[in-house]
Design a protein around this motif. Structure first.
Motif, PDB file in Angstrom:
ATOM      1  N   UNK A  88       0.851  -1.195   0.000  1.00  0.00           N
ATOM      2  CA  UNK A  88       0.000   0.000   0.000  1.00  0.00           C
ATOM      3  C   UNK A  88       0.885   1.243   0.000  1.00  0.00           C
ATOM      4  N   UNK A  89       0.442   2.287  -0.691  1.00  0.00           N
ATOM      5  CA  UNK A  89       1.167   3.558  -0.697  1.00  0.00           C
ATOM      6  C   UNK A  89       0.168   4.687  -0.896  1.00  0.00           C
ATOM      7  N   UNK A  90       0.644   5.890  -0.720  1.00  0.00           N
ATOM      8  CA  UNK A  90      -0.104   7.097  -1.061  1.00  0.00           C
ATOM      9  C   UNK A  90       0.417   7.546  -2.421  1.00  0.00           C
ATOM     10  N   UNK A  91      -0.470   7.620  -3.410  1.00  0.00           N
ATOM     11  CA  UNK A  91      -0.004   7.974  -4.752  1.00  0.00           C
ATOM     12  C   UNK A  91      -0.416   9.398  -5.134  1.00  0.00           C
ATOM     13  N   UNK A  92      -0.709  10.223  -4.124  1.00  0.00           N
ATOM     14  CA  UNK A  92      -0.897  11.639  -4.368  1.00  0.00           C
ATOM     15  C   UNK A  92      -2.295  12.009  -4.818  1.00  0.00           C
ATOM     16  N   UNK A  93      -2.421  13.203  -5.376  1.00  0.00           N
ATOM     17  CA  UNK A  93      -3.707  13.767  -5.752  1.00  0.00           C
ATOM     18  C   UNK A  93      -3.904  13.786  -7.264  1.00  0.00           C
ATOM     19  N   UNK A  94      -5.163  13.733  -7.667  1.00  0.00           N
ATOM     20  CA  UNK A  94      -5.524  13.927  -9.063  1.00  0.00           C
ATOM     21  C   UNK A  94      -5.456  15.422  -9.371  1.00  0.00           C
ATOM     22  N   UNK A  95      -4.785  15.788 -10.437  1.00  0.00           N
ATOM     23  CA  UNK A  95      -4.637  17.197 -10.823  1.00  0.00           C
ATOM     24  C   UNK A  95      -5.870  17.643 -11.594  1.00  0.00           C
ATOM     25  N   UNK A  96      -6.923  17.964 -10.858  1.00  0.00           N
ATOM     26  CA  UNK A  96      -8.192  18.318 -11.487  1.00  0.00           C
ATOM     27  C   UNK A  96      -8.137  19.711 -12.110  1.00  0.00           C
ATOM     28  N   UNK A  97      -9.125  20.008 -12.946  1.00  0.00           N
ATOM     29  CA  UNK A  97      -9.351  21.365 -13.431  1.00  0.00           C
ATOM     30  C   UNK A  97     -10.303  22.022 -12.443  1.00  0.00           C
ATOM     31  N   UNK A  98      -9.803  22.910 -11.617  1.00  0.00           N
ATOM     32  CA  UNK A  98     -10.622  23.481 -10.552  1.00  0.00           C
ATOM     33  C   UNK A  98     -11.557  24.578 -11.039  1.00  0.00           C
ATOM     34  N   UNK A  99     -11.558  24.885 -12.338  1.00  0.00           N
ATOM     35  CA  UNK A  99     -12.452  25.898 -12.894  1.00  0.00           C
ATOM     36  C   UNK A  99     -13.530  25.307 -13.796  1.00  0.00           C
ATOM     37  N   UNK A 100     -13.509  23.980 -13.993  1.00  0.00           N
ATOM     38  CA  UNK A 100     -14.440  23.355 -14.931  1.00  0.00           C
ATOM     39  C   UNK A 100     -14.799  21.970 -14.410  1.00  0.00           C
TER      40      UNK A 100
END
Length: 319
Positions: A88-100
């Motif tokens: 198990x690991x932490x694979x970080x965040x999804x780089x979403x489009x925070x304006x759409x």
């Protein structure tokens, strides 16, 4: 073999208030060759542009990680030792489009397509409940229709919100309409408060979902209910989606749409532990809003519930 499995950083190796804030203080993994060795992974989706009242869930993944520092590897109540059998690991965040929002949904689906290609079971830190729809879309490509255990104050089956077909309150209507769910293997637990019409819950019932309103849960253990739930959703892949507002705001005030009369933290643990033995293919914990969580207790609860989800995944050994 066991020496190759990732382990959380112990409190005697680095003070719990020190180090990089990953989920459970696990290694942060991103390289493709390392991803291919994982069995399960924590993923953050810092999304809140699908919310309808109080924003702030974009900060949920970061705060849940920060509050996870006290969680230790072994589950003393159930005997689960997830880090003895799963990598198990932490694979970080999804780089979403925070304006759409629609583009963010597209990005999330593509990201989870990639995660599932590696054979990883995703454990998602939300983020508002919109995010479950693109995850289910990715799941459907790999598994076909899935069963669902959905814990929430709200059914999230609105046809639209302000004319928009995709938002945090439309997730499971879209999922059902798109054929992502095995409707005879869906249970919604903790629904409550007021609606616009009786159809707010009855739409789910007409699809074949088992709707467990919060009043059915008052003043009792949910262990018997979970026997019924397992019998209904078993027989195929199952996804677990847990909205923190399913818990009463007395215990979880840090959320965007709080409703009184909700589940207790003990009942939350019973629900997740009651999923042991199911073929869980993924889980999420959504709608934690740190700006309304002045004590940090909502994020702390979210971190512990995610750990409990890890503990009931297929393949976890018990000591």
């Amino acid at each position: 073999m066991e020496n190759s499995l990732h382990q959380p950083l112990g409190g005697n190796e680095m003070p719990r208030f020190g180090g990089i804030a990953t989920m459970l203080r696990l290694p942060h993994v991103q390289m493709p060759e390392a991803l291919g060795k994982l069995d399960a992974a924590f993923i953050g989706i810092p999304l809140d542009i699908g919310t309808s009242l109080r924003s702030g869930t974009r900060f949920g993944p970061r705060q849940i990680r920060a509050e996870s520092v006290m969680i230790r590897p072994y589950n003393m109540a159930t005997g689960a030792a997830p880090f003895d059998s799963l990598n198990v690991a932490d694979i970080g965040d999804v780089a979403i489009n925070t304006f759409n929002l629609l583009d963010a949904v597209r990005i999330i689906e593509a990201h989870y397509d990639s995660v599932l290609e590696h054979g990883i079971i995703p454990l998602t830190l939300g983020g508002d409940h919109t995010l479950t729809l693109p995850i289910l879309r990715a799941m459907h490509k790999k598994y076909g229709k899935v069963g669902l255990v959905h814990v929430d104050a709200h059914a999230d089956v609105n046809d639209h919100m302000f004319g928009e077909k995709i938002a945090h309150g439309t997730t499971f209507r879209r999922a059902q309409e798109e054929g992502l769910l095995d409707s005879q293997r869906v249970v919604q637990i903790g629904l409550r408060a007021q609606g616009y019409t009786a159809d707010d819950f009855n739409w789910s019932r007409r699809q074949g979902f088992r709707v467990v309103q919060a009043e059915e849960c008052w003043h009792k253990s949910l262990a018997p209910l979970m026997e019924e739930v397992r019998a209904k959703v078993d027989g195929g892949p199952v996804y677990l989606s847990f909205d923190i507002d399913g818990i009463d705001p007395a215990w979880a005030p840090g959320t965007g749409t709080p409703e009184v009369g909700g589940l207790t933290t003990i009942q939350a643990l019973e629900i997740i532990r009651g999923c042991q033995g199911l073929n869980l293919i993924g889980c999420d914990l959504v709608e934690v809003s740190p700006p309304y969580d002045t004590t940090g207790n909502t994020s702390l609860l979210g971190a512990n519930l995610l750990y409990e989800m890890l503990c009931v995944l297929p393949g976890v050994v018990r000591r």
